[in-house]
Scaffold this motif. Structure first.
Motif, PDB file in Angstrom:
ATOM      1  N   LEU A  27      24.483  20.666  23.006  1.00 27.79           N
ATOM      2  CA  LEU A  27      24.905  21.967  22.500  1.00 27.79           C
ATOM      3  C   LEU A  27      23.928  23.055  22.956  1.00 27.79           C
ATOM      4  CD1 LEU A  27      26.038  21.026  18.891  1.00 27.79           C
ATOM      5  CD2 LEU A  27      27.447  22.005  20.686  1.00 27.79           C
ATOM      6  N   GLU A  28      22.657  22.701  22.933  1.00 28.77           N
ATOM      7  CA  GLU A  28      21.633  23.635  23.390  1.00 28.77           C
ATOM      8  C   GLU A  28      21.934  24.093  24.812  1.00 28.77           C
ATOM      9  OE1 GLU A  28      17.570  22.099  23.478  1.00 28.77           O
ATOM     10  OE2 GLU A  28      17.389  22.850  21.425  1.00 28.77           O
ATOM     11  N   ARG A  29      22.160  23.137  25.657  1.00 35.00           N
ATOM     12  CA  ARG A  29      22.415  23.482  27.059  1.00 35.00           C
ATOM     13  C   ARG A  29      23.658  24.339  27.190  1.00 35.00           C
ATOM     14  NH1 ARG A  29      20.914  18.539  28.851  1.00 35.00           N
ATOM     15  NH2 ARG A  29      23.058  17.854  29.080  1.00 35.00           N
ATOM     16  N   GLU A  30      24.670  24.019  26.413  1.00 34.29           N
ATOM     17  CA  GLU A  30      25.899  24.802  26.515  1.00 34.29           C
ATOM     18  C   GLU A  30      25.652  26.249  26.096  1.00 34.29           C
ATOM     19  OE1 GLU A  30      29.389  23.150  24.826  1.00 34.29           O
ATOM     20  OE2 GLU A  30      29.150  21.204  25.804  1.00 34.29           O
ATOM     21  N   ILE A  31      24.725  26.421  25.157  1.00 35.41           N
ATOM     22  CA  ILE A  31      24.413  27.785  24.747  1.00 35.41           C
ATOM     23  C   ILE A  31      23.570  28.480  25.811  1.00 35.41           C
ATOM     24  CG2 ILE A  31      23.161  29.174  23.058  1.00 35.41           C
ATOM     25  CD1 ILE A  31      23.930  27.115  20.948  1.00 35.41           C
ATOM     26  N   PHE A  32      22.540  27.785  26.294  1.00 39.78           N
ATOM     27  CA  PHE A  32      21.669  28.382  27.307  1.00 39.78           C
ATOM     28  C   PHE A  32      22.452  28.747  28.551  1.00 39.78           C
ATOM     29  CE2 PHE A  32      17.857  25.863  25.544  1.00 39.78           C
ATOM     30  CZ  PHE A  32      17.646  26.845  24.597  1.00 39.78           C
ATOM     31  N   SER A  33      23.353  27.863  28.932  1.00 41.25           N
ATOM     32  CA  SER A  33      24.064  28.079  30.182  1.00 41.25           C
ATOM     33  C   SER A  33      25.161  29.128  30.054  1.00 41.25           C
ATOM     34  CB  SER A  33      24.695  26.771  30.651  1.00 41.25           C
ATOM     35  OG  SER A  33      25.805  26.458  29.835  1.00 41.25           O
ATOM     36  N   GLY A  34      25.484  29.495  28.838  1.00 41.78           N
ATOM     37  CA  GLY A  34      26.527  30.485  28.669  1.00 41.78           C
ATOM     38  C   GLY A  34      27.910  29.880  28.517  1.00 41.78           C
ATOM     39  N   ALA A  35      27.999  28.554  28.486  1.00 40.72           N
ATOM     40  CA  ALA A  35      29.300  27.929  28.260  1.00 40.72           C
ATOM     41  C   ALA A  35      29.800  28.257  26.850  1.00 40.72           C
ATOM     42  CB  ALA A  35      29.201  26.416  28.448  1.00 40.72           C
ATOM     43  N   LEU A  36      28.870  28.316  25.928  1.00 36.13           N
ATOM     44  CA  LEU A  36      29.201  28.785  24.582  1.00 36.13           C
ATOM     45  C   LEU A  36      28.656  30.199  24.449  1.00 36.13           C
ATOM     46  CD1 LEU A  36      28.388  25.650  22.395  1.00 36.13           C
ATOM     47  CD2 LEU A  36      30.606  26.702  22.710  1.00 36.13           C
ATOM     48  N   LEU A  37      29.535  31.135  24.248  1.00 32.82           N
ATOM     49  CA  LEU A  37      29.113  32.526  24.203  1.00 32.82           C
ATOM     50  C   LEU A  37      28.730  32.940  22.797  1.00 32.82           C
ATOM     51  CD1 LEU A  37      31.856  33.575  26.622  1.00 32.82           C
ATOM     52  CD2 LEU A  37      29.500  34.346  26.907  1.00 32.82           C
ATOM     53  N   PRO A  38      27.802  33.874  22.686  1.00 30.73           N
ATOM     54  CA  PRO A  38      27.424  34.384  21.369  1.00 30.73           C
ATOM     55  C   PRO A  38      28.648  34.856  20.592  1.00 30.73           C
ATOM     56  CG  PRO A  38      25.906  35.194  23.008  1.00 30.73           C
ATOM     57  CD  PRO A  38      26.972  34.440  23.746  1.00 30.73           C
ATOM     58  N   GLY A  39      28.646  34.572  19.332  1.00 33.39           N
ATOM     59  CA  GLY A  39      29.758  34.944  18.475  1.00 33.39           C
ATOM     60  C   GLY A  39      30.799  33.847  18.371  1.00 33.39           C
ATOM     61  N   GLU A  40      30.768  32.908  19.310  1.00 31.43           N
ATOM     62  CA  GLU A  40      31.752  31.839  19.311  1.00 31.43           C
ATOM     63  C   GLU A  40      31.568  30.940  18.096  1.00 31.43           C
ATOM     64  OE1 GLU A  40      33.680  28.850  22.653  1.00 31.43           O
ATOM     65  OE2 GLU A  40      32.401  30.536  23.164  1.00 31.43           O
ATOM     66  N   ARG A  41      32.673  30.580  17.512  1.00 31.61           N
ATOM     67  CA  ARG A  41      32.651  29.766  16.319  1.00 31.61           C
ATOM     68  C   ARG A  41      32.401  28.303  16.675  1.00 31.61           C
ATOM     69  NH1 ARG A  41      35.896  29.831  11.373  1.00 31.61           N
ATOM     70  NH2 ARG A  41      34.657  28.516  10.000  1.00 31.61           N
ATOM     71  N   LEU A  42      31.594  27.640  15.872  1.00 37.45           N
ATOM     72  CA  LEU A  42      31.341  26.222  16.103  1.00 37.45           C
ATOM     73  C   LEU A  42      31.970  25.413  14.974  1.00 37.45           C
ATOM     74  CD1 LEU A  42      27.629  26.598  17.191  1.00 37.45           C
ATOM     75  CD2 LEU A  42      29.529  25.952  18.651  1.00 37.45           C
TER      76      LEU A  42
END
Lengths: 237, 237
Positions: A27-42
């Motif tokens: 999950l960390e990597r997905e956030i760092f890489s931008g695959a998960l964008l800020p504001g996106e619901r988890l």
DNA sequence: CTGTCTAGGCTTGTATACAAGAGAATGTCT
DNA sequence: AGACATTCTCTTGTATACAAGCCTAGACAG
């Protein structure tokens, strides 16, 4: 966005602990890489299905990410990827510049000869890769350069703290890469850092490093203006 | 966090989330205060019984404490209150000195007139309480003094990071209090910090603050030798 | 007597079941 | 028709049940 991307059963029957750690890091990597964008619901259940585990380990991973500040958990309202305000971003960049400067200061005083050679090698790798005009590869070489400096501080706590902040800001810095002329500047700055550290000039190393990682004034304005809107939170809530 | 914006009605008078946070904070305080000693085992079922909840919220609290570095969770072996090595302790004190110095530097440049007055008041409170010869009360006044400096940095991230490190080290610093003459020295050092900040002397404030919180050389040796053995981990593992 | 192997209990890690709140959708009243 | 209340569903938060690994105690062999 990543709703339909169901990777078919990862099925690692090896170590169950491994799975939990992998979860957080993934999950960390997905956030760092931008695959998960800020504001996106988890969504907990959704993530659980996606990773083939139950909600419990997912919750544990989310909690750890929340502790690191990467996501935000509002009670009874679930978790979203953290978006920060412009002020917070500026403040974090400010602190990061000073912490990297501190690392350089310690490194200049403490690096062993072998480490100084490793620093020169890392710098040379940056120079070589810069010629290829591949921002991604240069980004990685630059990261390693900084890691060498961290290792030279002989202070694991400073190392860890600085690295955590750097990672936290990585998804924002990514947009800086594509600025024209950035790589050339970056190389010149590295040169100054290396020279100061090799000379054992602690103050000079700190100053050079601060200048290198500093993101303020016009540079900051440029960076902010290049960010996709999701990355920033509206200041007034 | 305290960036000047008022929170929009936290409400939730009976929020169950509150209970989980209370759990974490309660364990945190028990660690800071020394009620839970380093190395002590944290049994999940036992804590659950003690707090009248199930293991799930206990585990969540433990995970957060582990993220903060206060406890250590070894896979399949449970959680213990973190004990650190002498090296780690020295490194953390080193970083803390530089971070507090950074805070003082920013504060010298940025404090508003009202904040400068608050700083003088906090310093005066320290002086007054020092006369009472009550180490606990002086400890608290000293904490507030530093909080005022943090607030003057106008950098919530730096504030938060420094405070976290300070808290993390608090249980170790506690043993420093009872050294004879420590309070008098501390007051003189505060005086230098206040003078530099009021004069807007950033470098002087940083230097004075670093000297104030610095724990190294003989001071460090004395501190370590006063620690109960549980507080330190044997270096070789 | 000591070292090693094994079995049992006890702990942690994960899954599932249940309770409770938040938000959406719908119906009703003005 | 629009605004408000109410219910309904979906999500999170908590408890409990189950699986799996570690530690220890005890027995047996050297």
């Amino acid at each position: 966005m990543a709703s339909g991307v169901t990777d078919p059963s990862i099925k690692t029957p090896k170590d169950s602990r491994r799975r939990a750690e992998g979860l957080r890091q993934r999950l960390e990597r997905e956030i760092f890489s931008g695959a998960l964008l800020p504001g996106e619901r988890l969504d907990e259940s959704g993530l659980a299905r996606r990773f083939g585990v139950s909600r419990t380990p997912v919750r544990e991973a989310l909690l750890q990410l929340a502790s690191a500040g990467l996501i935000e958990m509002r009670p009874r309202q679930g978790a979203v990827v953290a978006a920060i305000t412009v002020q917070q971003l500026l403040q974090m960049f400010e602190v990061m510049a000073d912490m990297e400067a501190l690392c350089a200061r310690y490194a200049a005083r403490r690096m062993a000869p072998a480490e100084r050679q490793a620093l020169e090698r890392a710098h040379k790798a940056c120079v070589d890769l810069a010629r290829r005009r591949d921002p991604e590869q240069y980004y990685e070489a630059n990261r390693i350069f900084h890691e060498v400096v961290y290792a030279g501080t002989r202070n694991a706590y400073l190392e860890e703290t600085t690295r955590a902040l750097r990672n936290r800001l990585s998804s924002y810095r990514r947009f800086q890469l594509h600025q024209p002329g950035r790589v050339a500047n970056s190389l010149a700055e590295h040169d100054a850092v290396v020279a100061a550290i090799l000379a054992g000039d602690a103050d000079g190393a700190a100053t050079a490093m601060r200048a290198h990682v500093s993101v303020q004034g016009e540079v900051f304005t440029d960076l902010v203006s290049m960010l996709p809107p999701q990355y920033l939170q509206v200041t007034a809530s």
